[in-house]
Design a protein around this motif. Structure first.
Motif, PDB file in Angstrom:
ATOM      1  N   MET A 137       0.830  -1.208   0.000  1.00  0.00           N
ATOM      2  CA  MET A 137       0.000   0.000   0.000  1.00  0.00           C
ATOM      3  C   MET A 137       0.862   1.255   0.000  1.00  0.00           C
ATOM      4  SD  MET A 137      -3.030  -1.180   2.609  1.00  0.00           S
ATOM      5  CE  MET A 137      -3.995  -2.668   2.281  1.00  0.00           C
ATOM      6  N   ILE A 142      -5.234   0.628  -3.532  1.00  0.00           N
ATOM      7  CA  ILE A 142      -5.313   0.025  -2.199  1.00  0.00           C
ATOM      8  C   ILE A 142      -6.641  -0.705  -2.017  1.00  0.00           C
ATOM      9  CG2 ILE A 142      -5.514   0.587   0.260  1.00  0.00           C
ATOM     10  CD1 ILE A 142      -3.443   2.820  -0.236  1.00  0.00           C
ATOM     11  N   TYR A 150       1.874   1.978  -3.475  1.00  0.00           N
ATOM     12  CA  TYR A 150       0.838   2.642  -4.269  1.00  0.00           C
ATOM     13  C   TYR A 150       0.823   4.148  -3.989  1.00  0.00           C
ATOM     14  CZ  TYR A 150      -0.974  -2.103  -5.014  1.00  0.00           C
ATOM     15  OH  TYR A 150      -1.125  -3.424  -5.356  1.00  0.00           O
ATOM     16  N   TRP A 157      -7.067  -4.709  -1.310  1.00  0.00           N
ATOM     17  CA  TRP A 157      -7.806  -5.211  -0.149  1.00  0.00           C
ATOM     18  C   TRP A 157      -8.894  -6.200  -0.574  1.00  0.00           C
ATOM     19  CZ3 TRP A 157      -7.252  -4.782   5.048  1.00  0.00           C
ATOM     20  CH2 TRP A 157      -8.340  -5.167   5.839  1.00  0.00           C
TER      21      TRP A 157
END
Length: 640
Positions: free
Chosen positions: A15, A118, A18, A122
């Motif tokens: 993350m 993200i 990103y 997830w």
């Protein structure tokens, strides 16, 4: 004993990657967010800053967030019918007031890229059962695909798709019986939040889910699937409808509403060749080629996957054709790729007016008449990104994973047939596409020894290298950004308060496309204390009551049309009484106190002399104030 990196640490690193990627793409803007702008779509950038600033008026002046007459005076703008991004603008009001709208715009643009990646990471790991390497690659593509790089140039509302994967996951969770109100209400919350960012992407998601479910769920299971899903969707409709009832009423029936897009906007489609071509935002791309294929529209390059990725996807679809998820993704992507070609199919930069796509007939339906066909390519991007995650899982990760050693067994217990879309994900949700084609129990593995051979490292290497070769050319380039043009001093540092009459209504002349864009910055800079007669927004044509289609900015009144003609003349023409009467009628319609033209405007001598003739003898000749030519026309409009 092998060392393993904790899963949470892996998630955090991915993350963070990103976020750094988004900062890399928008780094040139972040150098000075209030002093720079995104070059390739400055008009939308400035308009979003206006929307963000207007949202602060709810708290500072108690104004409605759904309407404003600060631009397009006196008719105003229906903000619900525009992209006012209230889901972001309202909670970020402190940032806007403290640091400026430029910082907030850079922030929501960064959130659009990093947040989308993200959210997909997830969902792919927690809800769809994909491995972390596969999810990381797929989510990276979904957050930074060529289409996302194009949309982030002034369209953070479209690039900001972080609620979309959550909505998709919520729909798939609803396939399990029970929890009707809880699951329906949770989906309603997501729908409301997404509606406050961009309704168009919400509509696209519904379209894509409809096609995907028809492609994925066996037809014999559709009635049972619908029986479980529809009651929960009914709860979503009830809850979301109650929250959005007034905003939607205002959008479709309030002042300055419109009905559909005009033919010019609805005709913006993708070139068929663009799907196998590199775009301007990729390191392998070429600006001239992309501009030719996309008619110079830098913010709507919604395909441009490049031929290596196109070949890889076709090969992957063939290799996994027996996988239901792979088939459904391929079918959905194909359907919307065809739709994105629009009414008239273009090929290699040439309009083929004798070839029509199926969108020609669909686009006539209600709601569909507000869809820009090129943006249907965004659905293809989502299918490709999820498909990449699936391909990495099946063709790379699983082929490198040691085979499991089954426990000795003489009999395989029977099991209940699995309902549609059910699998075994990491968190108890579905690992979509992992279901067997039938409900028969799988046969036990032939190898029952104690060794753990790798399945096929050579095949995994080949597929991995092929994917790498397809994705490297798509690596994004930073968004170009330039310093903002200087504003006339009249609209900076509070000068308008002393140089303009009380409650000023300013009519910038000669008017038209460029001036309408400038007005958004003037309005923002003056904190909406100066009302302007034009602007850059979507609204009906106020000069033609029968034209209810959406147009950019107000209709061109007689004064604007005439002065834009004068702007091409070498000398100031002799004005007629008809032309004098026309500008007086327009000034009264605008309720203008002041006419303004910036110093340095093209052919300014001819324009200012002509305006002097038009307003004389009721108004005095121009005077130069704060970098503009200014005419006080209160004697004509009867204001002040």
């Amino acid at each position: 004993m092998r060392f393993r990196v904790p899963a949470k640490a892996v998630d955090t690193l991915v993350m963070l990657g990103y976020v750094l990627g988004a900062m890399y793409v928008l780094g040139r803007l972040w150098v000075d967010p209030n002093g720079r702008y995104l070059t390739l779509n400055f008009q939308d950038s400035f308009t979003f800053e206006w929307f963000l600033t207007h949202a602060t008026e709810l708290f500072s002046h108690g104004e409605t967030p759904f309407f404003s007459d600060d631009v397009n005076a006196p008719l105003g703008v229906n903000l619900m019918a525009n992209t006012s991004v209230l889901t972001l603008a309202l909670p970020l009001t402190p940032v806007t007031l403290w640091l400026g709208a430029g910082v907030t715009f850079a922030l929501i643009s960064t959130l659009a890229l990093a947040g989308t990646a993200i959210a997909w990471y997830w969902v792919l790991t927690r809800h769809f059962g994909r491995s972390r390497p596969a999810a990381a690659v797929g989510a990276a593509f979904l957050g930074f695909a060529p289409a996302m790089m194009s949309q982030i140039a002034g369209h953070p509302n479209i690039a900001g798709q972080y609620f979309i994967p959550l909505i998709i996951a919520a729909v798939f969770r609803m396939r399990h019986p029970g929890h009707v109100w809880r699951q329906g209400s949770w989906l309603a919350v997501l729908v409301v939040l997404q509606a406050g960012i961009n309704e168009e992407m919400l509509f696209f998601t519904a379209m894509a889910l409809f096609v995907f479910i028809l492609s994925y769920v066996p037809w014999k299971q559709l009635p049972g699937f619908a029986k479980v899903l529809l009651p929960k969707c009914g709860v979503t409709l009830l809850v979301a409808g109650a929250v959005l009832a007034y905003p939607l009423y205002f959008q479709f029936f309030g002042p300055q509403h419109y009905s559909g897009l005009d033919d010019g906007v609805r005709g913006i489609n993708l070139d068929a060749t663009s799907y196998v071509t590199f775009g301007r935002y990729s390191i392998a791309g070429d600006v001239d080629t992309a501009a030719t294929l996309n008619k110079g529209n830098a913010s709507e390059e919604n395909s441009f996957f490049g031929w290596p990725l196109a070949l890889f996807l076709v090969a992957g679809a063939i290799a996994l054709w027996r996988n239901r998820l792979s088939r459904a993704l391929f079918i959905t992507a194909f359907v919307f790729a065809v739709f994105s070609l629009g009414d008239v199919i273009r090929f290699n930069g040439v309009d083929r007016t004798n070839f029509h796509g199926p969108w020609k007939w669909i686009s006539k339906l209600p709601l569909f008449d507000s869809v820009v066909p090129t943006r249907l390519g965004l659905i293809v991007t989502v299918c490709v990104g999820v498909g990449i995650a699936l391909l990495v899982d099946k063709l790379v990760v699983e082929k490198l994973r040691p085979a499991e050693v089954p426990a000795p067994a003489t009999e395989v217990p029977a099991r209940e047939p699995e309902p549609a879309l059910v699998g075994s994900g990491a968190s108890g949700d579905a690992a979509l596409g992992d279901e067997p084609e039938s409900s028969e129990p799988p046969l036990p593995p032939a190898n029952t020894g104690n060794d753990t051979p790798r399945r096929s490292p050579r095949a995994a290497l080949i597929w991995g290298v092929a994917l790498l070769a397809a994705l490297i050319p798509l690596f994004p380039t930073p968004q170009p950004a330039n310093g903002r043009p200087k504003l006339p001093a009249l609209f900076t540092n509070g000068n308008w308060r002393t140089e303009l009459p009380p409650n000023p209504v300013v009519a910038p002349l000669p008017g038209g496309w460029t001036d309408n864009i400038k007005m958004m910055r003037w309005s923002t800079e003056t904190n909406f204390e100066v009302k302007l007669t034009g602007g850059y927004f979507l609204g009906p044509n106020d000069t033609n009551p029968d034209d209810k289609f959406a147009h950019f900015g107000p209709g061109y009144r007689d004064t604007v049309i005439y002065l834009n003609t004068v702007a091409a003349m070498k000398t100031s023409p002799a004005v007629t009484e008809t032309q004098r009467a026309a500008i007086r009628a327009d000034i009264k319609h605008w309720k203008a106190t002041t006419l303004v033209m910036p110093v340095g405007y093209a052919n300014e001598k001819v324009l200012r002399e002509t305006i002097d003739k038009l307003v004389a003898p009721d108004a005095a000749p121009y005077r130069i104030v704060g970098g503009v030519y200014l005419w006080d026309v209160r004697s004509i409009s009867g204001t002040g």
